[in-house]
Design a protein around this motif. Structure first.
Motif, short mmCIF file in Angstrom:
data_model
loop_
_atom_site.label_atom_id
_atom_site.label_comp_id
_atom_site.label_asym_id
_atom_site.label_seq_id
_atom_site.Cartn_x
_atom_site.Cartn_y
_atom_site.Cartn_z
N ARG A 209 54.87 46.32 42.14
CA ARG A 209 54.67 46.60 43.56
C ARG A 209 53.17 46.62 43.82
NH1 ARG A 209 52.97 51.69 44.86
NH2 ARG A 209 52.92 53.22 43.16
N VAL A 210 52.80 46.19 44.99
CA VAL A 210 51.39 46.15 45.35
C VAL A 210 50.91 47.57 45.64
CG1 VAL A 210 49.69 45.28 47.01
CG2 VAL A 210 51.59 43.82 46.26
N ALA A 211 49.82 47.96 44.99
CA ALA A 211 49.25 49.29 45.20
C ALA A 211 47.74 49.15 45.25
CB ALA A 211 49.66 50.23 44.08
N GLY A 212 47.10 50.01 45.98
CA GLY A 212 45.66 49.94 46.12
C GLY A 212 45.27 50.27 47.54
N THR A 213 44.11 49.78 47.96
CA THR A 213 43.59 50.12 49.27
C THR A 213 43.28 48.87 50.08
OG1 THR A 213 42.61 52.15 48.37
CG2 THR A 213 41.76 51.37 50.49
N THR A 214 43.77 48.82 51.29
CA THR A 214 43.53 47.70 52.18
C THR A 214 42.03 47.44 52.30
OG1 THR A 214 45.51 48.24 53.45
CG2 THR A 214 43.89 46.80 54.51
N GLY A 215 41.66 46.17 52.23
CA GLY A 215 40.25 45.80 52.28
C GLY A 215 39.69 45.48 50.92
N GLU A 220 45.80 37.09 46.11
CA GLU A 220 46.94 36.65 45.29
C GLU A 220 47.78 37.82 44.82
OE1 GLU A 220 43.55 37.35 42.42
OE2 GLU A 220 43.79 36.47 44.42
N TYR A 221 47.15 38.98 44.60
CA TYR A 221 47.89 40.17 44.21
C TYR A 221 48.64 40.74 45.40
CZ TYR A 221 48.62 45.06 42.81
OH TYR A 221 49.17 46.30 42.55
N ALA A 222 47.99 40.81 46.55
CA ALA A 222 48.61 41.36 47.75
C ALA A 222 49.81 40.53 48.20
CB ALA A 222 47.58 41.45 48.88
N ILE A 223 49.74 39.21 48.03
CA ILE A 223 50.80 38.32 48.51
C ILE A 223 51.95 38.22 47.52
CG2 ILE A 223 51.35 35.92 49.11
CD1 ILE A 223 48.44 35.72 50.17
N ARG A 224 51.63 38.05 46.22
CA ARG A 224 52.68 37.79 45.23
C ARG A 224 53.00 38.97 44.32
NH1 ARG A 224 49.64 32.96 45.00
NH2 ARG A 224 48.63 33.60 43.07
N GLY A 225 52.17 39.99 44.33
CA GLY A 225 52.42 41.15 43.46
C GLY A 225 52.22 40.85 41.99
N GLN A 226 51.46 39.80 41.68
CA GLN A 226 51.18 39.45 40.28
C GLN A 226 49.82 40.02 39.90
OE1 GLN A 226 51.69 35.21 39.72
NE2 GLN A 226 53.92 35.40 39.70
N LEU A 227 49.85 41.01 39.03
CA LEU A 227 48.65 41.76 38.69
C LEU A 227 47.97 41.20 37.45
CD1 LEU A 227 46.91 44.34 39.27
CD2 LEU A 227 48.41 45.51 37.63
N ALA A 231 42.34 41.28 39.78
CA ALA A 231 42.50 42.16 40.94
C ALA A 231 41.37 43.18 41.00
CB ALA A 231 43.86 42.87 40.88
N ASP A 232 41.02 43.75 39.84
CA ASP A 232 39.90 44.68 39.77
C ASP A 232 38.57 43.98 40.08
OD1 ASP A 232 41.43 46.88 39.16
OD2 ASP A 232 40.86 46.96 37.05
N ILE A 233 38.44 42.76 39.58
CA ILE A 233 37.19 42.02 39.78
C ILE A 233 36.98 41.72 41.26
CG2 ILE A 233 35.97 39.88 39.24
CD1 ILE A 233 37.45 39.96 36.50
N TYR A 234 38.05 41.35 41.94
CA TYR A 234 37.95 41.12 43.39
C TYR A 234 37.52 42.40 44.10
CZ TYR A 234 39.19 39.86 48.19
OH TYR A 234 39.15 39.63 49.54
N SER A 235 38.17 43.52 43.77
CA SER A 235 37.83 44.80 44.39
C SER A 235 36.37 45.15 44.12
CB SER A 235 38.74 45.91 43.86
OG SER A 235 40.09 45.64 44.13
N PHE A 236 35.92 44.87 42.90
CA PHE A 236 34.53 45.14 42.54
C PHE A 236 33.59 44.27 43.37
CE2 PHE A 236 30.95 44.07 39.53
CZ PHE A 236 30.27 45.27 39.69
N GLY A 237 33.98 43.04 43.65
CA GLY A 237 33.18 42.17 44.50
C GLY A 237 33.02 42.73 45.90
N VAL A 238 34.10 43.25 46.45
CA VAL A 238 34.03 43.89 47.78
C VAL A 238 33.11 45.10 47.71
CG1 VAL A 238 35.34 45.06 49.59
CG2 VAL A 238 36.34 43.09 48.40
N LEU A 239 33.24 45.88 46.64
CA LEU A 239 32.38 47.06 46.47
C LEU A 239 30.91 46.66 46.39
CD1 LEU A 239 32.16 50.14 45.91
CD2 LEU A 239 32.37 49.58 43.48
#
Length: 265
Positions: A209-215, A220-227, A231-239
């Motif tokens: 199931r998709v878990a985390g914070t919008t934004g 690809e994780y948000a759409i397909r739920g394939q972790l 996924a962490d690297i993308y979030s780190f890029g936003v950070l």
């Protein structure tokens, strides 16, 4: 009390007791975890007084606690009514109890008395990036470019440790500004491992199931739920964008064309 309500009450109590026993058994099997008496944590936080409240999330409240020997800790009290909070509690202990790194928060122990589910962490003086750099707490702290660079490097080192050096490696799933805490020297520490997943080497991804914070969610994780670790690297890029720009990735108080940081870069 009617017969039906009496039977329901007994059934609910029995289920609750059984569930509590399962949790106690699982916690007792985890090494390197100190069990704190509830009374000691209650005293350390002034009976969990609101003046000691330093944060709040979806699963509970964090308090500043001072023990009799002068040790200061961050005490995370999970909601007694949240089954999801209980899962987060167990996940967080399982993930963080047996690993240590300078860029990860340090778990000192927990409390599992009755229906109390409490985690005890080292206290970090400068709160989170969300509270300081991004202005959530109206902080007056000034962040130079060298400070921002060091924070970025510290978070990257912590993630590299989780992704490359731990076995099975760990995908955090909720890298964001409020989960990056700063110590007195502004060294960043990744916190809140309640959504983390242990990732065996033989798997290319985990369908979940998709878990985390919008934004912060990778598309690809948000759409397909394939972790995956990506996924962490993308979030780190936003950070990283938030740290460089000094603003949140989403700010709906701005004009529509400026609300989403990713659309501006």
């Amino acid at each position: 009390m009617t017969c039906c309500s009496f039977l329901f009450s007994r059934k609910k109590t029995a289920c609750s007791a059984e569930h509590t026993t399962e949790i106690d058994d699982e916690v007792s099997g985890i090494q390197n975890t100190k069990l704190f008496p509830y009374k000691e944590l209650k005293m350390a936080t002034g009976n969990f007084h609101y003046s000691n409240k330093i944060g709040e999330g979806g699963f509970g409240v964090v308090y500043k606690g001072t023990f009799r020997d002068g040790t200061v800790a961050a005490i995370k009290v999970l909601s007694a009514d949240s089954r999801q909070g209980v899962r987060e509690f167990l996940t967080e202990i399982n993930v963080i109890a047996n690993i240590e790194h300078e860029n990860l928060v340090k778990l000192h122990g927990c409390c599992v008395e009755g229906n109390h589910r409490i985690l005890v962490y080292g206290y970090l003086e400068n709160n989170s990036l969300a509270q300081t750099l991004l202005g959530g707490g109206n902080s007056s702290m000034q962040f130079s470019w060298s400070m921002r660079r060091n924070i970025c490097l510290g978070v990257a080192k912590g993630l590299a440790f989780l992704h490359e050096e731990v076995r099975p490696y760990i995908v955090h799933r909720d890298i964001k500004a409020s989960n990056i805490l700063l110590d007195k020297n502004l060294m960043p520490k990744i916190s809140d491992f309640g959504l983390a997943k242990l990732f065996p080497d033989n798997l290319t991804h985990i369908s979940t199931r998709v878990a985390g914070t919008t934004g912060y969610l990778a598309p690809e994780y948000a759409i397909r739920g394939q972790l995956t670790r990506k996924a962490d690297i993308y979030s780190f890029g936003v950070l990283l964008l938030e740290i460089v720009s000094g603003r949140c990735n989403t700010n709906r108080r701005l004009p529509l064309s400026d609300q989403y940081l990713l659309e501006r870069v």
